[in-house]
Write an enzyme that holds these catalytic residues in place. Structure first.
Site, PDB file in Angstrom:
ATOM      1  N   HIS A  85      -9.077  -4.021  -2.049  1.00  0.00           N
ATOM      2  CA  HIS A  85      -8.243  -3.043  -1.286  1.00  0.00           C
ATOM      3  C   HIS A  85      -8.554  -1.635  -1.153  1.00  0.00           C
ATOM      4  O   HIS A  85      -8.642  -0.814   0.005  1.00  0.00           O
ATOM      5  CB  HIS A  85      -6.600  -3.169  -1.736  1.00  0.00           C
ATOM      6  CG  HIS A  85      -5.592  -2.600  -1.254  1.00  0.00           C
ATOM      7  ND1 HIS A  85      -4.724  -2.990  -0.368  1.00  0.00           N
ATOM      8  CD2 HIS A  85      -5.286  -1.295  -1.260  1.00  0.00           C
ATOM      9  CE1 HIS A  85      -3.941  -2.245   0.083  1.00  0.00           C
ATOM     10  NE2 HIS A  85      -4.247  -1.015  -0.323  1.00  0.00           N
ATOM     11  N   GLU A  86      -8.905  -1.125  -2.266  1.00  0.00           N
ATOM     12  CA  GLU A  86      -9.168   0.258  -2.636  1.00  0.00           C
ATOM     13  C   GLU A  86     -10.567   0.642  -1.502  1.00  0.00           C
ATOM     14  O   GLU A  86     -10.719   1.499  -1.313  1.00  0.00           O
ATOM     15  CB  GLU A  86      -9.071   0.812  -3.945  1.00  0.00           C
ATOM     16  CG  GLU A  86      -7.969   0.713  -4.661  1.00  0.00           C
ATOM     17  CD  GLU A  86      -6.432   1.028  -3.852  1.00  0.00           C
ATOM     18  OE1 GLU A  86      -6.703   2.148  -3.199  1.00  0.00           O
ATOM     19  OE2 GLU A  86      -5.546   0.418  -4.032  1.00  0.00           O
ATOM     20  N   CYS A 130       0.805  -1.192   0.173  1.00  0.00           N
ATOM     21  CA  CYS A 130       0.008   0.011  -0.001  1.00  0.00           C
ATOM     22  C   CYS A 130       0.958   1.298   0.182  1.00  0.00           C
ATOM     23  O   CYS A 130       1.874   1.261   0.691  1.00  0.00           O
ATOM     24  CB  CYS A 130      -0.909  -0.040   1.300  1.00  0.00           C
ATOM     25  SG  CYS A 130      -1.875   1.625   1.464  1.00  0.00           S
ATOM     26  N   HIS A 157     -10.262   1.061   1.800  1.00  0.00           N
ATOM     27  CA  HIS A 157      -9.735   2.566   2.071  1.00  0.00           C
ATOM     28  C   HIS A 157     -10.749   3.630   2.330  1.00  0.00           C
ATOM     29  O   HIS A 157     -10.721   4.354   3.348  1.00  0.00           O
ATOM     30  CB  HIS A 157      -8.998   2.932   1.133  1.00  0.00           C
ATOM     31  CG  HIS A 157      -7.218   2.636   1.147  1.00  0.00           C
ATOM     32  ND1 HIS A 157      -6.695   2.839   2.271  1.00  0.00           N
ATOM     33  CD2 HIS A 157      -6.529   2.013   0.113  1.00  0.00           C
ATOM     34  CE1 HIS A 157      -5.281   2.433   1.971  1.00  0.00           C
ATOM     35  NE2 HIS A 157      -5.322   1.951   0.854  1.00  0.00           N
TER      36      HIS A 157
HETATM   37 NI    NI Z   1      -3.575   0.943  -0.043  1.00  0.00          NI
END
Ligand code: NI
Length: 180
Positions: free
Chosen positions: A144-145, A102, A148
């Site tokens: 993953h995004e 990341c 966030h």
């Molecule tokens: Ni990330």
């Protein structure tokens, strides 16, 4: 165009729940997307979410470069893309352990259980629908995004901390056959 400053783990902006984007075509959103793509390119990453550049809105940019695809039918090369107000659905139960890094945790990587196949949707800056079926690396980046946007960083999903560490140490361990 501008290269944006990336928030690193520890900054509170990374732990909040981002707000939906009211007008995906607004000039400030278009500018943000352009700058995020330039920042992603400069940093050499696969994805970047708005909270990582100190903007608590539900959007991210990503790409699947040649050489990153898993070979799965739904995991093909994807050029620079934006997903605004994303939603993810599971397609089946299959999960796999995937190595992730990341841009907010430079120099580190960890193995995280991710769904291997998902369906996702969102819009681009024209308000046009984007997404569809995604597998392998493509699905991993989108998960993953999207995490966030809910204040979740990948270390928060790591089950076994033997599989988390500095790239340099992990590579040394692999080379020495000491990877757990
Ligand atoms: Ni990330």
């Amino acid at each position: 165009m501008a290269i944006l400053k990336i928030a690193r783990m520890g900054h509170p902006v990374l732990f909040g729940r981002a707000e939906p984007v009211a007008d995906p075509g607004a000039p400030e959103i278009r500018r943000l997307v352009r700058d995020m793509l330039e920042t992603l390119d400069d940093a050499g990453g696969a994805g970047l979410a708005a909270p990582q550049v100190h903007v608590p809105l539900r959007l991210f940019v990503f790409r699947v470069a040649e050489g990153r695809t898993s070979g799965d039918a739904d995991d093909r090369v994807v050029g620079d893309s934006v997903v605004i107000n994303p939603a993810i659905e599971a397609v089946d139960e299959e999960e796999r352990l995937c190595w992730e890094g990341c841009l907010s945790l430079p120099g580190l990587r960890g193995a995280v259980a991710r769904r291997w196949r998902i369906r996702y949707r969102g819009v681009d800056c024209e308000g046009a629908p984007v997404g569809g079926l995604a597998g392998g690396f493509h699905a991993q980046v989108v998960q993953h995004e999207t995490d966030h946007l809910d204040g979740i960083l990948y270390p928060m999903r790591i089950g076994d901390f033997r599989y988390f560490g500095f790239n340099e140490e992990l590579s040394r361990a692999v080379a020495a056959g000491r990877q757990p």
